[in-house]
Design a protein around this motif. Structure first.
Motif, PDB file in Angstrom:
ATOM      1  N   THR A   6       2.737 -18.197  15.141  1.00 59.21           N
ATOM      2  CA  THR A   6       3.917 -17.393  14.244  1.00 59.21           C
ATOM      3  C   THR A   6       3.821 -17.835  12.996  1.00 59.21           C
ATOM      4  OG1 THR A   6       4.359 -17.758  16.740  1.00 59.21           O
ATOM      5  CG2 THR A   6       6.466 -17.638  15.514  1.00 59.21           C
ATOM      6  N   LYS A   7       3.300 -18.694  12.727  1.00 57.39           N
ATOM      7  CA  LYS A   7       3.453 -18.992  11.436  1.00 57.39           C
ATOM      8  C   LYS A   7       2.417 -18.293  10.404  1.00 57.39           C
ATOM      9  CE  LYS A   7       4.716 -23.914  12.470  1.00 57.39           C
ATOM     10  NZ  LYS A   7       4.063 -25.599  11.370  1.00 57.39           N
ATOM     11  N   MET A   8       1.615 -18.249  11.051  1.00 60.11           N
ATOM     12  CA  MET A   8       0.694 -17.327  10.327  1.00 60.11           C
ATOM     13  C   MET A   8       1.454 -15.760  10.142  1.00 60.11           C
ATOM     14  SD  MET A   8      -1.485 -19.234   8.826  1.00 60.11           S
ATOM     15  CE  MET A   8      -3.189 -17.746   8.207  1.00 60.11           C
ATOM     16  N   GLU A   9       1.759 -15.372  11.519  1.00 62.78           N
ATOM     17  CA  GLU A   9       2.278 -13.909  10.911  1.00 62.78           C
ATOM     18  C   GLU A   9       3.284 -13.940  10.101  1.00 62.78           C
ATOM     19  OE1 GLU A   9       4.484 -10.694  13.792  1.00 62.78           O
ATOM     20  OE2 GLU A   9       3.484 -12.352  15.089  1.00 62.78           O
ATOM     21  N   ALA A  10       4.578 -14.823  10.447  1.00 65.06           N
ATOM     22  CA  ALA A  10       5.563 -14.731   9.036  1.00 65.06           C
ATOM     23  C   ALA A  10       4.491 -15.064   7.660  1.00 65.06           C
ATOM     24  CB  ALA A  10       6.516 -16.258   9.222  1.00 65.06           C
ATOM     25  N   ILE A  11       4.022 -16.060   7.652  1.00 66.23           N
ATOM     26  CA  ILE A  11       3.343 -15.633   6.381  1.00 66.23           C
ATOM     27  C   ILE A  11       2.990 -13.987   6.130  1.00 66.23           C
ATOM     28  CG2 ILE A  11       1.549 -17.193   4.921  1.00 66.23           C
ATOM     29  CD1 ILE A  11       2.780 -19.708   6.120  1.00 66.23           C
ATOM     30  N   GLY A  12       2.367 -14.500   6.443  1.00 63.22           N
ATOM     31  CA  GLY A  12       1.972 -12.637   6.426  1.00 63.22           C
ATOM     32  C   GLY A  12       2.698 -11.228   5.885  1.00 63.22           C
ATOM     33  N   ARG A  13       3.382 -11.716   6.934  1.00 64.24           N
ATOM     34  CA  ARG A  13       5.006 -10.924   6.671  1.00 64.24           C
ATOM     35  C   ARG A  13       4.872 -10.594   5.308  1.00 64.24           C
ATOM     36  NH1 ARG A  13       8.885 -11.757  10.913  1.00 64.24           N
ATOM     37  NH2 ARG A  13       6.670 -12.524  12.242  1.00 64.24           N
ATOM     38  N   LEU A  14       5.527 -11.969   4.628  1.00 66.66           N
ATOM     39  CA  LEU A  14       6.058 -11.854   3.881  1.00 66.66           C
ATOM     40  C   LEU A  14       5.592 -12.309   2.519  1.00 66.66           C
ATOM     41  CD1 LEU A  14       8.029 -14.324   1.952  1.00 66.66           C
ATOM     42  CD2 LEU A  14       7.619 -15.962   2.140  1.00 66.66           C
ATOM     43  N   ALA A  15       3.782 -12.710   2.510  1.00 65.95           N
ATOM     44  CA  ALA A  15       3.151 -11.974   1.629  1.00 65.95           C
ATOM     45  C   ALA A  15       2.935 -10.556   1.950  1.00 65.95           C
ATOM     46  CB  ALA A  15       2.079 -12.458   1.981  1.00 65.95           C
ATOM     47  N   GLY A  16       3.139  -9.276   2.705  1.00 63.14           N
ATOM     48  CA  GLY A  16       3.290  -7.553   2.336  1.00 63.14           C
ATOM     49  C   GLY A  16       4.356  -7.887   1.881  1.00 63.14           C
ATOM     50  N   GLY A  17       5.746  -8.659   1.857  1.00 61.55           N
ATOM     51  CA  GLY A  17       7.016  -8.083   1.066  1.00 61.55           C
ATOM     52  C   GLY A  17       7.094  -8.101   0.414  1.00 61.55           C
ATOM     53  N   VAL A  18       6.708  -9.027  -0.373  1.00 63.58           N
ATOM     54  CA  VAL A  18       6.238 -10.080  -1.411  1.00 63.58           C
ATOM     55  C   VAL A  18       5.204  -9.237  -2.200  1.00 63.58           C
ATOM     56  CG1 VAL A  18       5.331 -11.579  -3.365  1.00 63.58           C
ATOM     57  CG2 VAL A  18       6.847 -12.120  -1.219  1.00 63.58           C
ATOM     58  N   ALA A  19       4.257  -8.772  -1.892  1.00 64.79           N
ATOM     59  CA  ALA A  19       3.120  -7.924  -2.471  1.00 64.79           C
ATOM     60  C   ALA A  19       4.027  -6.573  -2.705  1.00 64.79           C
ATOM     61  CB  ALA A  19       1.761  -7.481  -1.554  1.00 64.79           C
ATOM     62  N   HIS A  20       4.487  -5.854  -2.336  1.00 62.70           N
ATOM     63  CA  HIS A  20       5.449  -4.380  -2.084  1.00 62.70           C
ATOM     64  C   HIS A  20       6.565  -4.423  -3.287  1.00 62.70           C
ATOM     65  CE1 HIS A  20       6.266  -0.423  -0.343  1.00 62.70           C
ATOM     66  NE2 HIS A  20       8.144  -1.180  -0.537  1.00 62.70           N
ATOM     67  N   ALA A  55      -1.308  -3.515 -10.070  1.00 62.30           N
ATOM     68  CA  ALA A  55      -1.067  -2.832  -8.906  1.00 62.30           C
ATOM     69  C   ALA A  55      -1.996  -2.996  -8.242  1.00 62.30           C
ATOM     70  CB  ALA A  55      -0.263  -1.885 -10.338  1.00 62.30           C
ATOM     71  N   ASP A  56      -3.310  -2.553  -8.758  1.00 64.87           N
ATOM     72  CA  ASP A  56      -4.509  -2.715  -7.810  1.00 64.87           C
ATOM     73  C   ASP A  56      -4.755  -3.114  -6.964  1.00 64.87           C
ATOM     74  OD1 ASP A  56      -4.760   0.127  -8.556  1.00 64.87           O
ATOM     75  OD2 ASP A  56      -7.085  -0.001 -10.231  1.00 64.87           O
ATOM     76  N   LEU A  57      -4.800  -4.500  -7.426  1.00 66.88           N
ATOM     77  CA  LEU A  57      -5.126  -5.478  -6.729  1.00 66.88           C
ATOM     78  C   LEU A  57      -4.324  -5.898  -5.546  1.00 66.88           C
ATOM     79  CD1 LEU A  57      -6.689  -8.489  -6.576  1.00 66.88           C
ATOM     80  CD2 LEU A  57      -4.746  -9.454  -8.255  1.00 66.88           C
ATOM     81  N   THR A  58      -2.743  -5.943  -6.048  1.00 69.86           N
ATOM     82  CA  THR A  58      -1.944  -5.767  -4.253  1.00 69.86           C
ATOM     83  C   THR A  58      -1.582  -4.715  -3.688  1.00 69.86           C
ATOM     84  OG1 THR A  58       0.182  -4.743  -6.271  1.00 69.86           O
ATOM     85  CG2 THR A  58       0.406  -7.158  -5.848  1.00 69.86           C
TER      86      THR A  58
END
Length: 152
Positions: A93-107, A148-151
């Motif tokens: 659950t923690k990893m999923e939350a971190i993944g969602r956060l990282a995805g949002g930040v990257a977006h 931008a390519d990296l994200t």
């Protein structure tokens, strides 16, 4: 009462030091009649020295005339696998939350970087190619495009 005390001391001696306080408090509350039964989760040392989680449940089945406990009946259930699965679920659950956060930040970061090359182009159009600022703007635009390519 002496035999009960001895058994309780043996259980306490096998209980993980971090768990003694909570398990003892739950037991004392029941023995004093404050709760209808005893229930606690704690770690106990197995004969091989490893720790295992148990769920202890019990209740006083006989009291003397003053209400002091005479007999207690209860069970110990090994819940180590359940605890391991709970910890695994918590970590997932923690990893999923971190993944969602990282995805949002990257977006959001990618959206911000998306406009940077356009502004760099406007700056480059305003500066002559021989101007030192032109080379800096060109490198900044390239860096923004790589980011931008990296994200993505």
């Amino acid at each position: 009462a002496e035999m009960t005390d001895l058994r309780l001391r043996d259980i306490v001696a096998l209980t993980h030091p971090e768990d003694v306080g909570a398990s003892d408090a739950a037991l004392q509350a029941h023995l004093q009649g404050d709760t209808p039964f005893y229930e606690a989760e704690f770690r106990v040392r197995k004969p091989n020295g490893d720790w295992t989680w148990v769920l202890a449940r019990g209740r006083v089945i006989a009291r003397d005339d003053r209400g002091a406990p005479l007999r207690v009946c209860g069970t110990y259930l090994d819940i180590s696998e359940q605890k391991r699965l709970e910890e695994h679920l918590l970590q997932s659950t923690k990893m999923e939350a971190i993944g969602r956060l990282a995805g949002g930040v990257a977006h959001d970061f990618n959206n911000t970087l998306g406009v940077t090359p356009g502004f760099m182009e406007l700056g480059l159009d305003a500066v002559k190619p021989g101007d030192p600022l032109h080379a800096g703007l060109t490198e900044t635009r390239k860096a923004a495009e790589r980011s931008a390519d990296l994200t993505r």
